[in-house]
Scaffold this motif. Sequence first.
Motif, PDB file in Angstrom:
ATOM      1  N   SER A   1       0.836  -1.196   0.000  1.00 23.80           N
ATOM      2  CA  SER A   1       0.000   0.000   0.000  1.00 23.80           C
ATOM      3  C   SER A   1       0.872   1.248   0.000  1.00 23.80           C
ATOM      4  CB  SER A   1      -0.929   0.010   1.217  1.00 23.80           C
ATOM      5  OG  SER A   1      -0.167   0.197   2.380  1.00 23.80           O
ATOM      6  N   GLN A   2       0.310   2.290  -0.547  1.00 25.96           N
ATOM      7  CA  GLN A   2       0.999   3.570  -0.604  1.00 25.96           C
ATOM      8  C   GLN A   2       0.564   4.398   0.599  1.00 25.96           C
ATOM      9  OE1 GLN A   2       3.200   4.913  -2.870  1.00 25.96           O
ATOM     10  NE2 GLN A   2       3.330   2.860  -3.718  1.00 25.96           N
ATOM     11  N   THR A   3       1.504   4.999   1.271  1.00 23.44           N
ATOM     12  CA  THR A   3       1.155   5.894   2.358  1.00 23.44           C
ATOM     13  C   THR A   3       1.104   7.304   1.810  1.00 23.44           C
ATOM     14  OG1 THR A   3       3.474   6.124   2.972  1.00 23.44           O
ATOM     15  CG2 THR A   3       2.201   4.434   4.147  1.00 23.44           C
TER      16      THR A   3
ATOM     17  N   ASP B   1       3.442   7.015  -6.148  1.00 19.36           N
ATOM     18  CA  ASP B   1       3.065   5.750  -6.766  1.00 19.36           C
ATOM     19  C   ASP B   1       3.313   5.857  -8.264  1.00 19.36           C
ATOM     20  OD1 ASP B   1       1.854   3.518  -7.810  1.00 19.36           O
ATOM     21  OD2 ASP B   1      -0.073   3.824  -6.820  1.00 19.36           O
ATOM     22  N   PRO B   2       4.291   5.101  -8.798  1.00 21.93           N
ATOM     23  CA  PRO B   2       4.612   5.213 -10.223  1.00 21.93           C
ATOM     24  C   PRO B   2       3.493   4.704 -11.136  1.00 21.93           C
ATOM     25  CG  PRO B   2       5.831   3.412  -9.236  1.00 21.93           C
ATOM     26  CD  PRO B   2       5.124   4.133  -8.110  1.00 21.93           C
TER      27      PRO B   2
ATOM     28  N   VAL C   1      -1.279  10.500 -12.530  1.00 25.00           N
ATOM     29  CA  VAL C   1      -0.754  11.853 -12.311  1.00 25.00           C
ATOM     30  C   VAL C   1       0.753  11.792 -12.096  1.00 25.00           C
ATOM     31  CG1 VAL C   1      -0.834  13.888 -10.824  1.00 25.00           C
ATOM     32  CG2 VAL C   1      -2.958  12.710 -11.437  1.00 25.00           C
ATOM     33  N   GLU C   2       1.202  10.878 -11.252  1.00 25.90           N
ATOM     34  CA  GLU C   2       2.636  10.753 -10.993  1.00 25.90           C
ATOM     35  C   GLU C   2       3.386  10.318 -12.258  1.00 25.90           C
ATOM     36  OE1 GLU C   2       6.224  11.063  -9.235  1.00 25.90           O
ATOM     37  OE2 GLU C   2       4.319  11.857  -8.527  1.00 25.90           O
ATOM     38  N   LEU C   3       2.834   9.384 -12.995  1.00 27.58           N
ATOM     39  CA  LEU C   3       3.440   8.909 -14.238  1.00 27.58           C
ATOM     40  C   LEU C   3       3.643  10.067 -15.218  1.00 27.58           C
ATOM     41  CD1 LEU C   3       4.278   6.621 -16.243  1.00 27.58           C
ATOM     42  CD2 LEU C   3       1.855   6.452 -16.827  1.00 27.58           C
ATOM     43  N   LEU C   4       2.608  10.859 -15.428  1.00 27.94           N
ATOM     44  CA  LEU C   4       2.688  11.970 -16.379  1.00 27.94           C
ATOM     45  C   LEU C   4       3.614  13.072 -15.880  1.00 27.94           C
ATOM     46  CD1 LEU C   4      -1.041  12.040 -17.461  1.00 27.94           C
ATOM     47  CD2 LEU C   4       0.889  11.128 -18.770  1.00 27.94           C
ATOM     48  N   ARG C   5       3.592  13.344 -14.588  1.00 26.68           N
ATOM     49  CA  ARG C   5       4.507  14.358 -14.041  1.00 26.68           C
ATOM     50  C   ARG C   5       5.960  13.921 -14.206  1.00 26.68           C
ATOM     51  NH1 ARG C   5       1.116  16.267  -8.756  1.00 26.68           N
ATOM     52  NH2 ARG C   5      -0.070  17.881  -9.829  1.00 26.68           N
TER      53      ARG C   5
ATOM     54  N   LYS D   1      -7.786   6.152  -5.798  1.00 22.34           N
ATOM     55  CA  LYS D   1      -6.466   5.584  -6.083  1.00 22.34           C
ATOM     56  C   LYS D   1      -6.542   4.488  -7.140  1.00 22.34           C
ATOM     57  CE  LYS D   1      -2.618   3.463  -3.549  1.00 22.34           C
ATOM     58  NZ  LYS D   1      -2.358   2.257  -4.243  1.00 22.34           N
ATOM     59  N   SER D   2      -7.517   3.622  -7.034  1.00 22.65           N
ATOM     60  CA  SER D   2      -7.662   2.513  -7.974  1.00 22.65           C
ATOM     61  C   SER D   2      -7.890   3.023  -9.402  1.00 22.65           C
ATOM     62  CB  SER D   2      -8.813   1.605  -7.534  1.00 22.65           C
ATOM     63  OG  SER D   2      -9.030   0.598  -8.475  1.00 22.65           O
ATOM     64  N   LYS D   3      -8.748   4.014  -9.541  1.00 25.07           N
ATOM     65  CA  LYS D   3      -9.030   4.585 -10.864  1.00 25.07           C
ATOM     66  C   LYS D   3      -7.786   5.266 -11.431  1.00 25.07           C
ATOM     67  CE  LYS D   3     -11.588   5.961 -14.343  1.00 25.07           C
ATOM     68  NZ  LYS D   3     -12.033   5.031 -15.360  1.00 25.07           N
ATOM     69  N   LEU D   4      -7.050   5.985 -10.587  1.00 32.13           N
ATOM     70  CA  LEU D   4      -5.830   6.653 -11.037  1.00 32.13           C
ATOM     71  C   LEU D   4      -4.790   5.628 -11.495  1.00 32.13           C
ATOM     72  CD1 LEU D   4      -5.550   9.464  -8.343  1.00 32.13           C
ATOM     73  CD2 LEU D   4      -6.307   9.699 -10.725  1.00 32.13           C
ATOM     74  N   GLU D   5      -4.727   4.495 -10.806  1.00 33.93           N
ATOM     75  CA  GLU D   5      -3.803   3.433 -11.214  1.00 33.93           C
ATOM     76  C   GLU D   5      -4.267   2.783 -12.521  1.00 33.93           C
ATOM     77  OE1 GLU D   5      -3.556   0.937  -7.744  1.00 33.93           O
ATOM     78  OE2 GLU D   5      -2.037   2.233  -6.823  1.00 33.93           O
TER      79      GLU D   5
END
Length: 190
Positions: A2-4, A9-10, A14-18, A135-139
């Motif tokens: 799990s991510q805290t 979270d790669p 959002v994190e991937l695109l950033r 979180k699930s949708k973003l992943e």
Amino acid sequence: MSQTKGTKDPNDVVELLRQQHVRIRALFEEVTATKGEERKASFHELVRLLAVHETAEEEVVHPFARKNIDGGEQVVKDRVAEEEKAKEVLAQLDDMDPESPEFLDRFAALREDVLAHADAEERHEFAYFRQAADKSKLENLGRAVKAAEALAPTRPHPGTDTAPKNIAVGPVAAVVDRTRDAVRKVMGGG
């Protein structure tokens, strides 16, 4: 695992695109700071990253933004206009000598436009994704972006600015682009 809160979270879209925006910024620096074959190789890597990045945004990110963030249709319309302008300039630059003064002038203007575009995406689009999705949708969106990038053309194709256009033209363009990339690599052109 799990991510805290506060960790990156790669797989999160959002994190991937950033992170891709960070790499794009670094490649602009590399092209500007290098010469000769090194500049050419960095430029070709930048072209490839921008092409696959924008295709994935057009196929996955923009449709989500249109439907799920306030004013999404206008936000996406503005980003697509910026992307189309960049695709046209990239296509012109791809046919130029990276050592020529004209290339460097156009490249400097492209850099300014693309970095402003990335900032606008982060501010007007990505910033609202965490409010619109869990979180699930973003992943899931992150996985969809990676899948779209795996099949995307590696060169800019102005006029393919929507998911339907990318689906219609993308597979053929991707094969042609990837063949051209392989030939370029074999011939020593970066």
